[in-house]
Write a protein that holds these residues in place. Structure first.
Motif, PDB file in Angstrom:
ATOM      1  N   TRP A  27       0.823  -1.209   0.000  1.00  0.00           N
ATOM      2  CA  TRP A  27       0.000   0.000   0.000  1.00  0.00           C
ATOM      3  C   TRP A  27       0.857   1.260   0.000  1.00  0.00           C
ATOM      4  CZ3 TRP A  27      -4.631   0.978  -1.469  1.00  0.00           C
ATOM      5  CH2 TRP A  27      -5.625  -0.013  -1.399  1.00  0.00           C
TER       6      TRP A  27
ATOM      7  N   GLY B  11       0.073   3.628  -2.839  1.00  0.00           N
ATOM      8  CA  GLY B  11      -0.527   4.888  -2.388  1.00  0.00           C
ATOM      9  C   GLY B  11       0.334   6.098  -2.697  1.00  0.00           C
TER      10      GLY B  11
ATOM     11  N   VAL C 132      -1.320   8.661   3.831  1.00  0.00           N
ATOM     12  CA  VAL C 132      -0.895   7.371   3.283  1.00  0.00           C
ATOM     13  C   VAL C 132       0.330   6.841   4.023  1.00  0.00           C
ATOM     14  CG1 VAL C 132       0.114   6.246   1.255  1.00  0.00           C
ATOM     15  CG2 VAL C 132      -1.889   7.710   0.996  1.00  0.00           C
TER      16      VAL C 132
END
Length: 320
Positions: free
Chosen positions: A55, A59, A79
């Motif tokens: 992620w 992100g 993030v």
């Protein structure tokens, strides 16, 4: 003068703490993990760590395509913190933050004692920082390139790291922009074994920026957080941490510190180091942690020899 029964009033508190510690010890003995439990722990934690890193790359890469508006900065920080918190869950990290009113602010430099590379995850669970480091290849390089798209981290090529003037200029340019995140630096330059703080390199104290000291102390009862890089590779160290009970630590934010008039960078670094050591309950040492891998400089040897010779000559003259 305290009342006669003051000790009796405090006794149950200490007794309760001792009983809690004893119950925790018995619980650990009963639930001591065997191979099946360790495999389950490792699988769950590896999954969380992979999710967090994935992620982070996805992100930050996505946020990097946005225009440089305030929304981009907000999303980038969100993030980063979210992904670091997922990674912390992969280590079963239990973190207590103290004195949050002293958290590092933009345009400053956050300096902390260094026990493990996981220090970055610990600190970034409570806020976002600009990292400073060398450009890497492989998986680490992929993560670095993704992060710098959304946030102005300070990455250097290997050749640039040797140019002190270039490094200092890049850092000054960063802290002079009050819209940029505070820089996170570990001035010891190496991991130390969670019992002491060793000599701080003076580079980050020559810039003239506001210094935000942070003390980090890990609880050894649940696992040894110290990364002995001469004994364990990064992969084997992370596997050890992911198969330990938990990662328990305390983080203290200290008040901002500034260089005083007539104080040079070395004196300023030592003053900050002493404050961190005192707050974290660590031993304040003057030793250079880098000497565990590098040879002692000849100039340092000569300095010590001169000090020793002056002591001997002084003793001889006094005896005469």
């Amino acid at each position: 003068m305290e009342p006669a029964d003051s000790h009796q009033q405090r006794l149950p508190v200490h007794q309760s703490e001792a009983d809690d510690g004893l119950r925790l010890w018995h619980l650990c003995e009963i639930l001591h993990p065997g191979p099946p439990q360790v495999c389950v722990f490792l699988l769950c934690r590896l999954t969380l760590a992979c999710i967090g890193l994935t992620w982070l790359v996805i992100g930050t890469s996505a946020v990097g395509f946005l225009p440089n508006w305030r929304l981009k900065s907000w999303l980038s920080e969100w993030v980063h913190v979210m992904c670091y918190r997922i990674c912390a869950r992969g280590l079963s990290a239990t973190i207590r933050y103290h004195n949050r009113e002293n958290k590092p602010q933009k345009g400053g430099i956050c300096v902390a004692n260094h026990t493990t590379p996981i220090d970055i995850v610990i600190l970034c669970n409570d806020g976002c920082y600009a990292m400073v480091g060398q450009v890497h290849g492989g998986l680490m390089g992929v993560v670095q390139r993704a992060m710098v798209r959304s946030c102005p981290h300070v990455w250097f090529e290997r050749a640039e790291m040797k140019d002190r003037h270039l490094v200092t200029k890049r850092l000054k340019d960063h802290v002079n922009d009050k819209k940029k995140l505070p820089i996170l630096i570990f001035p010891e330059g190496t991991c130390v074994n969670n019992t002491s703080v060793m000599m701080f390199k003076k580079g980050s104290f020559e810039i003239g920026a506001t210094i935000y000291p942070v003390a980090i102390k890990y609880d050894p009862k649940f696992g040894d957080a110290f990364w002995n890089s001469s004994k364990f590779s990064m992969v084997s160290y992370l596997l050890r941490m992911m198969t330990s009970w938990a990662l328990v630590c305390n983080v203290w934010y200290l008040p901002a510190m500034h260089q005083q008039e007539g104080e040079d960078a070395v004196q300023f670094a030592n003053r900050v180091k002493s404050a961190i050591a005192h707050q974290g309950g660590l031993v304040d040492l003057q030793w250079d942690g880098g000497l565990k891998r590098a040879k002692v400089k000849e100039t340092y040897k000569e300095q010590q020899q001169k000090q020793y010779s002056s002591m001997v000559v002084g003793d001889d003259s006094n005896s005469d």
